[in-house]
Design a protein around this motif. Structure first.
Motif, mmCIF file in Angstrom:
data_model
loop_
_atom_site.group_PDB
_atom_site.id
_atom_site.type_symbol
_atom_site.label_atom_id
_atom_site.label_comp_id
_atom_site.label_asym_id
_atom_site.label_seq_id
_atom_site.Cartn_x
_atom_site.Cartn_y
_atom_site.Cartn_z
ATOM 1 N N LYS A 9 -32.461 -38.868 28.374
ATOM 2 C CA LYS A 9 -32.776 -40.040 29.191
ATOM 3 C C LYS A 9 -32.698 -39.676 30.672
ATOM 4 C CE LYS A 9 -29.792 -43.265 30.008
ATOM 5 N NZ LYS A 9 -28.825 -44.372 29.892
ATOM 6 N N ALA A 10 -33.783 -39.926 31.392
ATOM 7 C CA ALA A 10 -33.804 -39.565 32.809
ATOM 8 C C ALA A 10 -34.910 -40.325 33.520
ATOM 9 C CB ALA A 10 -34.009 -38.057 32.987
ATOM 10 N N ARG A 11 -34.737 -40.469 34.831
ATOM 11 C CA ARG A 11 -35.772 -41.012 35.712
ATOM 12 C C ARG A 11 -36.031 -39.955 36.785
ATOM 13 N NH1 ARG A 11 -33.804 -47.136 37.087
ATOM 14 N NH2 ARG A 11 -35.841 -47.205 38.123
ATOM 15 N N ILE A 12 -37.254 -39.473 36.856
ATOM 16 C CA ILE A 12 -37.563 -38.418 37.810
ATOM 17 C C ILE A 12 -38.740 -38.850 38.681
ATOM 18 C CG2 ILE A 12 -36.705 -36.587 36.293
ATOM 19 C CD1 ILE A 12 -39.593 -35.957 35.562
ATOM 20 N N ASP A 13 -38.851 -38.243 39.841
ATOM 21 C CA ASP A 13 -39.982 -38.475 40.743
ATOM 22 C C ASP A 13 -40.923 -37.275 40.662
ATOM 23 O OD1 ASP A 13 -39.154 -40.980 41.775
ATOM 24 O OD2 ASP A 13 -37.673 -39.952 43.033
ATOM 25 N N ASP A 14 -42.136 -37.533 40.230
ATOM 26 C CA ASP A 14 -43.137 -36.474 40.167
ATOM 27 C C ASP A 14 -43.635 -36.203 41.592
ATOM 28 O OD1 ASP A 14 -45.726 -35.146 39.983
ATOM 29 O OD2 ASP A 14 -45.615 -35.544 37.835
ATOM 30 N N PRO A 15 -43.392 -35.012 42.155
ATOM 31 C CA PRO A 15 -43.758 -34.751 43.550
ATOM 32 C C PRO A 15 -45.264 -34.727 43.784
ATOM 33 C CG PRO A 15 -43.020 -32.730 42.486
ATOM 34 C CD PRO A 15 -42.770 -33.837 41.516
ATOM 35 N N THR A 16 -46.027 -34.433 42.727
ATOM 36 C CA THR A 16 -47.485 -34.400 42.875
ATOM 37 C C THR A 16 -48.073 -35.805 42.801
ATOM 38 O OG1 THR A 16 -47.540 -32.203 41.865
ATOM 39 C CG2 THR A 16 -49.621 -33.428 41.954
ATOM 40 N N LYS A 17 -47.665 -36.542 41.788
ATOM 41 C CA LYS A 17 -48.191 -37.900 41.623
ATOM 42 C C LYS A 17 -47.518 -38.903 42.556
ATOM 43 C CE LYS A 17 -48.897 -36.990 36.688
ATOM 44 N NZ LYS A 17 -48.500 -37.365 35.312
ATOM 45 N N ARG A 18 -46.305 -38.529 43.037
ATOM 46 C CA ARG A 18 -45.502 -39.418 43.879
ATOM 47 C C ARG A 18 -45.227 -40.745 43.168
ATOM 48 N NH1 ARG A 18 -47.914 -38.556 50.057
ATOM 49 N NH2 ARG A 18 -47.560 -36.286 50.113
ATOM 50 N N GLN A 19 -44.878 -40.607 41.924
ATOM 51 C CA GLN A 19 -44.553 -41.765 41.107
ATOM 52 C C GLN A 19 -43.312 -41.461 40.273
ATOM 53 O OE1 GLN A 19 -47.773 -43.579 38.851
ATOM 54 N NE2 GLN A 19 -49.293 -42.641 40.204
ATOM 55 N N GLU A 20 -42.641 -42.536 39.867
ATOM 56 C CA GLU A 20 -41.457 -42.393 39.022
ATOM 57 C C GLU A 20 -41.873 -42.232 37.568
ATOM 58 O OE1 GLU A 20 -37.126 -44.470 39.026
ATOM 59 O OE2 GLU A 20 -38.803 -45.813 38.619
ATOM 60 N N VAL A 21 -41.213 -41.322 36.866
ATOM 61 C CA VAL A 21 -41.494 -41.062 35.452
ATOM 62 C C VAL A 21 -40.224 -41.321 34.654
ATOM 63 C CG1 VAL A 21 -42.219 -39.348 33.753
ATOM 64 C CG2 VAL A 21 -43.237 -39.341 36.043
ATOM 65 N N PHE A 22 -40.351 -42.085 33.564
ATOM 66 C CA PHE A 22 -39.225 -42.382 32.680
ATOM 67 C C PHE A 22 -39.264 -41.449 31.475
ATOM 68 C CE2 PHE A 22 -39.621 -46.287 35.046
ATOM 69 C CZ PHE A 22 -38.320 -46.762 35.151
ATOM 70 N N LEU A 23 -38.121 -40.848 31.159
ATOM 71 C CA LEU A 23 -37.979 -40.010 29.976
ATOM 72 C C LEU A 23 -36.993 -40.675 29.027
ATOM 73 C CD1 LEU A 23 -37.651 -36.510 31.711
ATOM 74 C CD2 LEU A 23 -39.738 -37.663 30.952
ATOM 75 N N THR A 24 -37.352 -40.769 27.773
ATOM 76 C CA THR A 24 -36.502 -41.472 26.808
ATOM 77 C C THR A 24 -35.402 -40.574 26.267
ATOM 78 O OG1 THR A 24 -36.565 -42.931 24.871
ATOM 79 C CG2 THR A 24 -37.855 -40.908 24.741
ATOM 80 N N GLY A 25 -34.267 -41.171 25.952
ATOM 81 C CA GLY A 25 -33.152 -40.443 25.366
ATOM 82 C C GLY A 25 -33.248 -40.417 23.848
ATOM 83 N N GLY A 26 -33.017 -39.256 23.246
ATOM 84 C CA GLY A 26 -33.121 -39.121 21.801
ATOM 85 C C GLY A 26 -31.889 -39.619 21.067
ATOM 86 N N ILE A 27 -32.046 -39.863 19.780
ATOM 87 C CA ILE A 27 -30.942 -40.389 18.978
ATOM 88 C C ILE A 27 -29.881 -39.325 18.707
ATOM 89 C CG2 ILE A 27 -32.359 -42.177 17.924
ATOM 90 C CD1 ILE A 27 -32.632 -40.414 15.454
ATOM 91 N N TRP A 28 -30.218 -38.042 18.875
ATOM 92 C CA TRP A 28 -29.237 -36.969 18.660
ATOM 93 C C TRP A 28 -28.003 -37.166 19.534
ATOM 94 C CZ3 TRP A 28 -28.707 -33.012 15.256
ATOM 95 C CH2 TRP A 28 -27.835 -31.976 15.569
ATOM 96 N N ASP A 29 -28.190 -37.617 20.749
ATOM 97 C CA ASP A 29 -27.078 -37.799 21.682
ATOM 98 C C ASP A 29 -26.524 -39.213 21.687
ATOM 99 O OD1 ASP A 29 -27.142 -35.144 22.671
ATOM 100 O OD2 ASP A 29 -28.858 -35.654 23.946
ATOM 101 N N GLN A 30 -27.055 -40.101 20.852
ATOM 102 C CA GLN A 30 -26.604 -41.495 20.873
ATOM 103 C C GLN A 30 -25.423 -41.761 19.946
ATOM 104 O OE1 GLN A 30 -29.723 -44.472 20.513
ATOM 105 N NE2 GLN A 30 -31.162 -43.221 21.666
ATOM 106 N N THR A 31 -25.148 -40.857 19.023
ATOM 107 C CA THR A 31 -24.013 -41.048 18.123
ATOM 108 C C THR A 31 -22.858 -40.133 18.514
ATOM 109 O OG1 THR A 31 -23.262 -40.893 15.810
ATOM 110 C CG2 THR A 31 -24.991 -39.369 16.496
ATOM 111 N N PRO A 32 -21.616 -40.645 18.450
ATOM 112 C CA PRO A 32 -20.455 -39.785 18.704
ATOM 113 C C PRO A 32 -19.981 -39.054 17.460
ATOM 114 C CG PRO A 32 -19.723 -42.043 18.390
ATOM 115 C CD PRO A 32 -21.234 -42.064 18.261
ATOM 116 N N HIS A 33 -20.635 -39.293 16.343
ATOM 117 C CA HIS A 33 -20.182 -38.828 15.033
ATOM 118 C C HIS A 33 -20.794 -37.459 14.730
ATOM 119 C CE1 HIS A 33 -19.425 -40.190 10.573
ATOM 120 N NE2 HIS A 33 -18.613 -39.247 10.979
ATOM 121 N N THR A 34 -19.966 -36.444 14.542
ATOM 122 C CA THR A 34 -20.452 -35.087 14.299
ATOM 123 C C THR A 34 -19.731 -34.459 13.115
ATOM 124 O OG1 THR A 34 -20.935 -34.753 16.651
ATOM 125 C CG2 THR A 34 -20.783 -32.787 15.296
#
Length: 414
Positions: A239-264
């Motif tokens: 999960k992240a929000r980044i600024d594309d320097p070429t497009k000069r726009q904000e890009v949203f990246l989704t977080g995967g379910i692998w990191d959403q559980t504390p159970h290992t």
């Protein structure tokens, strides 16, 4: 006599009055395309998606209240000589807040020597919880020490001993007890905009043709490639929000379910054997109040190890079942049933020896922009002599009960 088109059901009218209708129909058709290749995306589409007004999805996840805690410091029981004064002990645990007044507790690994002979685990009754200013801790009465205390002996409780919550015990005149509360944890995820452009005029039939959804080889290949990419993000994305320097726009990246559980669950260095599989099933099905049937999506090495096992009466290989359009191999245990599914996505992402136990009842898909197709007129704009379409979906996956799911980490990836 004049005629009007006001009462004619068109695609645009259906989209305006019942936006979920076309989306559900499209999802039903998408899931027919090589479902075994993208099981996470497949299951989430079959379950249906929730609409999100924003690219930032906020949701609440709730886990069951923990049933036990461990001592963080040694505890000694005080046994007064006066039989009318109860024996007491103050416990300092790693989860003092899960214990409330009037609860009964069990210390399975303790030992109480009884006057009549014999030994048994210590039982406790919670009389109160000390404030942080007073040093914290849980005040308890030892309940399996009666008036006859001659010869009664209780060993000290070392740090690390498990304390198990049992039922509440109210007095006759009690009307109320301390409030039971499990506060949901607010979390969020970002919808990622997934896109794929196909320059083929027949692609417009995905929405416009009411009779069905036919594919050319190029169209089908584009959908498959898009879903494979989505599958990787839904599993291992950050999960992240980044600024594309070429497009000069904000890009949203989704977080995967692998990191959403504390159970290992970590597979021992020796690999998977019958005992390890029983331990895995125990961890997957106990202590989380989840379903009795879950899916283990695994990489090639893990599936290979599971396939070489000699199954026993406690853990047996069941039938092959088809659900959500996916062929699953069932493994039955006394704890629950695991559906095993091989996924090359794990291999491609460096998790060949790993897996993920998914509880399909507690995974939710959010869509900010449902799967849709937009036609581009590149011929009129003078770019290319083609009719192009852009396939778009802005979505994310979230785990409603994170503890009900589990990462399985192979020995090579510890």
């Amino acid at each position: 006599m004049s005629t009007t088109n006001e009462n004619i059901l068109t695609t645009s009218l259906a989209r305006e009055l019942a936006p979920g209708l076309l989306r559900n129909t499209i999802d039903e058709r998408i899931v027919r395309i090589r479902p075994m290749s993208t099981p996470i995306d497949q299951i989430s589409r079959c379950a249906g998606a929730r609409s999100s007004k924003s690219m930032i999805v906020e949701y609440y996840s709730v886990d069951t209240k923990p049933t036990s805690a461990r001592l963080t410091a040694e505890a000694s029981v005080t046994i007064p000589s006066d039989s009318d004064v109860p024996a007491t002990v103050t416990l300092h645990t790693d989860r003092d807040t899960i214990f409330d007044t009037s609860e009964t507790l069990l210390v399975p690994d303790s030992s109480v020597s009884l006057p009549a002979g014999g030994r048994e685990p210590m039982r406790l009754y919670v009389t109160g919880r000390l404030s942080e200013a007073a040093g914290g801790g849980v005040e308890c009465i030892v309940t399996n020490i009666g008036e006859n205390r001659a010869g009664c002996r209780i060993d000290d409780l070392p740090a690390g001993v498990e304390i198990v919550r049992m039922g509440r015990a109210a007095a006759e005149l009690d009307v109320q007890t301390p409030q039971f509360a499990v506060l949901p944890k607010k979390a969020n995820n970002f919808c990622q905009i997934f896109k794929m452009q196909v320059e083929q005029s027949t692609m417009q039939r995905i929405i416009d043709k009411e009779a069905g959804w036919s594919f050319s080889d190029q169209e089908e290949a584009a959908i498959i490639d898009m879903r494979l990419g989505m599958e990787k993000n839904f599993l291992f994305g950050t999960k992240a929000r980044i600024d594309d320097p070429t497009k000069r726009q904000e890009v949203f990246l989704t977080g995967g379910i692998w990191d959403q559980t504390p159970h290992t669950f970590k597979i021992p260095a020796g690999g998977v054997n019958a005992d390890t599989l029983i331990d895995l099933c125990r961890e997957a099905f106990t202590g989380n109040n989840g379903s009795r049937r879950k899916i283990l999506i695994a990489g090639t090495k893990l599936v290979e190890m599971l396939s070489k096992l000699d199954y026993t009466k406690s853990v047996s290989a069941g039938d092959t079942v088809v659900k959500w359009g996916i062929e699953l191999k069932e493994i039955r245990s006394n704890f629950g049933s695991l559906y095993i599914l091989h996924s090359e996505i794990f291999d491609q992402c460096g998790h060949s020896a790993d897996g993920f136990v998914l509880d399909p009842d507690y995974v939710t898909k959010y869509c900010h922009t449902p799967f849709s197709v937009e036609k581009l007129d590149l011929r009129s704009s003078g770019q290319r002599n083609t009719d192009a379409v852009v396939i778009t979906e802005a979505s994310c996956l979230v785990l409603r009960y994170p503890q009900a799911h589990m990462r399985v980490v192979g020995a090579s990836n510890d």
